[in-house]
Design a protein around this motif. Structure first.
Motif, PDB file in Angstrom:
ATOM      1  N   VAL A  13      66.113 106.848  64.599  1.00 53.43           N
ATOM      2  CA  VAL A  13      65.464 105.593  65.046  1.00 53.43           C
ATOM      3  C   VAL A  13      65.185 105.659  66.654  1.00 53.43           C
ATOM      4  O   VAL A  13      64.226 105.245  67.206  1.00 53.43           O
ATOM      5  CB  VAL A  13      65.866 104.382  64.485  1.00 53.43           C
ATOM      6  CG1 VAL A  13      67.299 104.287  65.042  1.00 53.43           C
ATOM      7  CG2 VAL A  13      65.262 103.003  65.258  1.00 53.43           C
ATOM      8  N   LEU A  16      62.583 107.802  67.438  1.00 52.75           N
ATOM      9  CA  LEU A  16      61.272 106.897  67.167  1.00 52.75           C
ATOM     10  C   LEU A  16      60.902 106.382  68.300  1.00 52.75           C
ATOM     11  O   LEU A  16      59.610 106.264  68.584  1.00 52.75           O
ATOM     12  CB  LEU A  16      61.222 106.395  65.771  1.00 52.75           C
ATOM     13  CG  LEU A  16      60.091 105.829  65.213  1.00 52.75           C
ATOM     14  CD1 LEU A  16      58.907 106.528  65.157  1.00 52.75           C
ATOM     15  CD2 LEU A  16      60.452 104.742  64.005  1.00 52.75           C
ATOM     16  N   MET A  49      58.557 108.386  56.597  1.00 57.00           N
ATOM     17  CA  MET A  49      59.045 107.537  57.737  1.00 57.00           C
ATOM     18  C   MET A  49      58.354 106.104  57.294  1.00 57.00           C
ATOM     19  O   MET A  49      59.096 105.072  57.889  1.00 57.00           O
ATOM     20  CB  MET A  49      58.325 108.179  59.198  1.00 57.00           C
ATOM     21  CG  MET A  49      59.356 109.249  59.563  1.00 57.00           C
ATOM     22  SD  MET A  49      61.124 108.524  59.962  1.00 57.00           S
ATOM     23  CE  MET A  49      60.859 107.720  61.450  1.00 57.00           C
ATOM     24  N   TYR A  52      60.679 103.258  55.805  1.00 56.36           N
ATOM     25  CA  TYR A  52      61.669 102.802  56.797  1.00 56.36           C
ATOM     26  C   TYR A  52      61.051 101.857  57.882  1.00 56.36           C
ATOM     27  O   TYR A  52      61.714 100.847  58.191  1.00 56.36           O
ATOM     28  CB  TYR A  52      62.575 103.904  57.261  1.00 56.36           C
ATOM     29  CG  TYR A  52      63.169 104.634  55.971  1.00 56.36           C
ATOM     30  CD1 TYR A  52      64.400 104.311  55.314  1.00 56.36           C
ATOM     31  CD2 TYR A  52      62.730 105.973  55.948  1.00 56.36           C
ATOM     32  CE1 TYR A  52      64.469 104.890  54.194  1.00 56.36           C
ATOM     33  CE2 TYR A  52      63.124 106.924  54.846  1.00 56.36           C
ATOM     34  CZ  TYR A  52      64.045 106.333  54.255  1.00 56.36           C
ATOM     35  OH  TYR A  52      64.762 107.258  53.329  1.00 56.36           O
ATOM     36  N   TYR A  53      59.850 102.183  58.373  1.00 59.49           N
ATOM     37  CA  TYR A  53      59.230 101.269  59.257  1.00 59.49           C
ATOM     38  C   TYR A  53      57.740 101.036  58.760  1.00 59.49           C
ATOM     39  O   TYR A  53      56.912 101.268  59.391  1.00 59.49           O
ATOM     40  CB  TYR A  53      59.211 102.119  60.612  1.00 59.49           C
ATOM     41  CG  TYR A  53      60.619 102.730  61.174  1.00 59.49           C
ATOM     42  CD1 TYR A  53      61.516 101.974  61.562  1.00 59.49           C
ATOM     43  CD2 TYR A  53      61.073 103.967  60.696  1.00 59.49           C
ATOM     44  CE1 TYR A  53      62.975 102.371  61.859  1.00 59.49           C
ATOM     45  CE2 TYR A  53      62.208 104.208  61.015  1.00 59.49           C
ATOM     46  CZ  TYR A  53      63.221 103.474  61.610  1.00 59.49           C
ATOM     47  OH  TYR A  53      64.428 104.080  61.843  1.00 59.49           O
ATOM     48  N   GLU A  55      56.190  98.125  59.358  1.00 60.59           N
ATOM     49  CA  GLU A  55      55.274  97.592  60.316  1.00 60.59           C
ATOM     50  C   GLU A  55      54.567  98.538  61.209  1.00 60.59           C
ATOM     51  O   GLU A  55      53.271  98.261  61.488  1.00 60.59           O
ATOM     52  CB  GLU A  55      56.149  96.604  61.153  1.00 60.59           C
ATOM     53  CG  GLU A  55      56.934  95.542  60.408  1.00 60.59           C
ATOM     54  CD  GLU A  55      58.152  95.846  59.982  1.00 60.59           C
ATOM     55  OE1 GLU A  55      58.553  97.142  59.980  1.00 60.59           O
ATOM     56  OE2 GLU A  55      59.065  95.083  59.184  1.00 60.59           O
ATOM     57  N   ASP A  56      55.244  99.337  61.680  1.00 54.45           N
ATOM     58  CA  ASP A  56      54.577 100.478  62.241  1.00 54.45           C
ATOM     59  C   ASP A  56      53.593 101.280  61.689  1.00 54.45           C
ATOM     60  O   ASP A  56      52.480 101.814  62.166  1.00 54.45           O
ATOM     61  CB  ASP A  56      55.695 101.470  62.928  1.00 54.45           C
ATOM     62  CG  ASP A  56      56.580 100.789  64.016  1.00 54.45           C
ATOM     63  OD1 ASP A  56      56.067 100.071  64.834  1.00 54.45           O
ATOM     64  OD2 ASP A  56      57.698 101.001  64.060  1.00 54.45           O
TER      65      ASP A  56
END
Length: 220
Positions: A13, A16, A49, A52-53, A55-56
């Motif tokens: 993270v 990232l 990825m 896990y993220y 929103e991105d």
């Protein structure tokens, strides 16, 4: 600018955060499940990825879904063989294998990285069996490792297969990085200094024009 993270399909993270601060979009490949022969290869992990993220991913900051699995194309095999025949590249690989714990774990330390149809091999290959410096001078190419994979292996031949397979996986991850960056106009970025050094050597030797950089991991 837009970046491709390499050589793995997931990153820490904190890496990232660095990537999203420096680049408009960050691209991720899927897990690299190479097929050495029709009966032998690595097993893929389905996670991405964006899982896990989300929103991105939804915002378009994370781009994913680049497939680097399956049988290797002839041009990829030729490129891998050039790395494996290059003494400076092999010396750098051996140096990283002996000194970089993350590099060691990526190649040998994950007990869940199973192989389908593998020759008889321990589930947790011990990288320390390759401490002798002469491993960097031993001859390998894709075909010799394929030939070993078709045999029942013990002792020295088993060690040769494990080392050769590690070489192939490492080189292939770099070749797919170069290919994807050229195809999509991306900057190659990693937080693995070992892979950055190996990619630098490949690009210098082949005179590839590729912008690439390394994020220094501090405290994680």
């Amino acid at each position: 600018m837009n970046a491709l993270y390499y050589p793995f399909h997931l990153c820490h993270v904190r890496t990232l955060v660095h990537l999203l601060a420096d680049y408009q979009t960050v691209h991720f490949r899927d897990f690299m499940a190479l097929q050495l022969t029709p009966m032998m290869g690595t097993t893929a992990f389905p996670d991405r990825m964006g899982d896990y993220y989300p929103e991105d991913l939804q915002a378009g900051r994370i781009i994913q879904g680049y497939n680097v699995s399956g049988a290797m194309a002839p041009e990829i095999i030729r490129a891998i063989d050039q790395d494996l025949a290059d003494r400076p590249w092999r010396t750098q690989f051996q140096k990283s294998l002996l000194k970089d714990s993350r590099f060691q774990r990526g190649l040998f330390g994950d007990p869940h990285a199973g192989r389908t149809g593998s020759p008889e091999a321990p589930s947790k290959p011990e990288w320390h069996q390759f401490r002798e410096e002469d491993w960097a001078a031993r001859l390998f190419n894709v075909e010799t490792v394929r030939a070993l994979s078709r045999k029942r292996l013990h002792g020295e031949e088993l060690a040769r297969f494990e080392y050769g397979w590690a070489l192939i996986k490492t080189s292939a991850s770099l070749m797919y990085t170069i290919q994807l960056c050229h195809q999509h106009g991306l900057v190659a970025v990693t937080d693995s200094s070992a892979h950055h050094d190996l990619l630098t050597r490949t690009c210098e030797r082949e005179q590839f024009q590729l912008e690439h950089s390394c994020i220094k991991r501090e405290g994680y």
